[in-house]
Design a protein around this motif. Structure first.
Motif, short mmCIF file in Angstrom:
data_model
loop_
_atom_site.label_atom_id
_atom_site.label_comp_id
_atom_site.label_asym_id
_atom_site.label_seq_id
_atom_site.Cartn_x
_atom_site.Cartn_y
_atom_site.Cartn_z
N ASN A 138 0.83 -1.21 0.00
CA ASN A 138 0.00 0.00 0.00
C ASN A 138 0.86 1.26 0.00
OD1 ASN A 138 -2.08 -1.94 1.99
ND2 ASN A 138 -2.86 -0.96 0.13
N VAL A 139 1.95 1.25 0.76
CA VAL A 139 2.86 2.40 0.78
C VAL A 139 3.48 2.61 -0.60
CG1 VAL A 139 4.99 3.33 1.75
CG2 VAL A 139 3.34 2.18 3.24
N ALA A 140 3.90 1.51 -1.24
CA ALA A 140 4.51 1.61 -2.57
C ALA A 140 3.50 2.14 -3.59
CB ALA A 140 5.04 0.25 -3.01
N GLY A 181 -4.31 7.73 -3.79
CA GLY A 181 -3.11 7.69 -2.96
C GLY A 181 -3.43 7.86 -1.49
N MET A 182 -4.41 8.72 -1.19
CA MET A 182 -4.84 8.89 0.20
C MET A 182 -5.42 7.58 0.75
SD MET A 182 -7.65 9.25 2.33
CE MET A 182 -9.03 9.77 1.32
N LEU A 183 -6.18 6.87 -0.07
CA LEU A 183 -6.74 5.59 0.36
C LEU A 183 -5.63 4.59 0.68
CD1 LEU A 183 -9.71 5.14 -2.16
CD2 LEU A 183 -9.86 5.76 0.26
N GLN A 184 -4.59 4.58 -0.14
CA GLN A 184 -3.47 3.67 0.10
C GLN A 184 -2.78 4.00 1.43
OE1 GLN A 184 -3.11 1.09 -1.82
NE2 GLN A 184 -4.56 1.83 -3.34
N LEU A 185 -2.58 5.29 1.68
CA LEU A 185 -1.92 5.68 2.93
C LEU A 185 -2.79 5.37 4.13
CD1 LEU A 185 -0.33 9.11 1.94
CD2 LEU A 185 0.85 6.94 2.34
N SER A 186 -4.10 5.61 4.02
CA SER A 186 -4.99 5.33 5.16
C SER A 186 -5.02 3.83 5.44
CB SER A 186 -6.39 5.88 4.90
OG SER A 186 -7.02 5.20 3.83
N ALA A 187 -5.02 3.01 4.38
CA ALA A 187 -5.00 1.56 4.58
C ALA A 187 -3.70 1.12 5.24
CB ALA A 187 -5.18 0.84 3.25
N ALA A 188 -2.58 1.71 4.83
CA ALA A 188 -1.28 1.35 5.41
C ALA A 188 -1.22 1.73 6.88
CB ALA A 188 -0.15 2.03 4.63
N VAL A 189 -1.68 2.94 7.21
CA VAL A 189 -1.65 3.40 8.60
C VAL A 189 -2.52 2.51 9.47
CG1 VAL A 189 -2.30 5.27 10.17
CG2 VAL A 189 -1.10 5.79 8.03
#
Length: 270
Positions: A138-140, A181-189
């Motif tokens: 997700n971060v990548a 991209g925000m969704l990916q970061l929120s999923a990673a966090v």
């Protein structure tokens, strides 16, 4: 290696037609949004949903592929290496609910339903890496979405977003990628929180004492529910998105891109 074994391994690693359809939808809708073809809002919706589905498949694939190299040779036979979301142990948890949460609330719900036979894997570090592999994907993917925006590669003076009666000097594709991209970061966090039932706990669990693991085990099914109950609290929700916004800033992207992308995504609201 026998011919039959080679055939079986080829079948276990063959990419599913379902994933190809998702990828084709992502590329086609991305082209439509980038060129201004058709409805920008519906194009953003298709692009984000398809992109989110693709990321869910890659997230679970990363868990399975890392487990395979760690010693669990059963993941191939279970279909986890085909990128087929319907092969997961709980397709609803890993695929359906995360998409519903994106549509209803604009938040990256962690999936997580590949069944890893942990007893086949030796070494605490391997167990931690298997759990970490999904969030790292997700971060990548967040970097793939956000770096082009931060670098200004997607600026298009001929194609602007119209929203709330204003012309915003960003392209629809930038807004869509900002939201994705925000969704990916929120999923990673969320996934990296050390809460039972989430990948973050899977990272630290191998390093806990047997007594600590046994005491936490009964709460594992409720960890994700507890996290989302907390996220409904305005103060916690604001803190969470402050963290996500700060991470977007690391990539040089203003959180406004995600906000406008989210508004475009909700095409059914006019």
């Amino acid at each position: 290696m026998t011919f039959a074994t080679a055939q079986r391994r080829s079948r276990e690693n063959r990419i599913s037609p379902v994933f190809w359809v998702l990828l084709a939808t992502l590329v086609t809708s991305g082209w439509a949004v980038a060129t201004g073809f058709g409805s920008a809002r519906f194009g953003v919706f298709l692009f984000v949903v398809a992109g989110w589905m693709v990321s869910l498949c890659l997230h679970e694939y990363a868990h399975a592929r890392t487990a395979l190299h760690g010693g669990d040779i059963t993941v191939g036979a279970k279909g986890y290496l085909t990128l087929n979301p319907f092969a997961y142990a709980h397709a609803v948890l890993s695929f359906v609910l995360p998409v519903v949460f994106v549509i209803l609330g604009g938040i990256g719900l962690p999936g997580g339903a590949v069944f890893i036979e942990r007893h086949r894997i030796q070494g605490r570090l391997k167990h931690s890496l298997i759990s970490a592999a999904g969030p790292l994907v997700n971060v990548a993917l967040a970097a793939v979405c956000l770096v082009p925006i931060g670098a200004g590669w997607l600026d298009d003076p001929s194609l602007h977003v119209s929203w709330n009666g204003y012309e915003w000097p960003i392209s629809p594709l930038s807004a869509a990628l900002g939201f994705l991209g925000m969704l990916q970061l929120s999923a990673a966090v969320l996934n990296l929180l050390p809460v039972p039932g989430l990948d973050g706990y899977g990272v630290v669990e191998p390093w806990l004492s047997p007594k600590a693991r046994r005491s936490v085990e009964p709460f594992a099914p409720y960890g994700m529910l507890a996290v989302f109950a907390l996220l409904w609290q305005p103060q916690v929700n604001a803190w969470f998105f402050d963290v996500v916004d700060a991470l977007m800033g690391v990539f040089g992207v203003d959180p406004g891109y995600a906000a406008i992308g989210h508004e475009l995504f909700r095409f059914w609201q006019g």
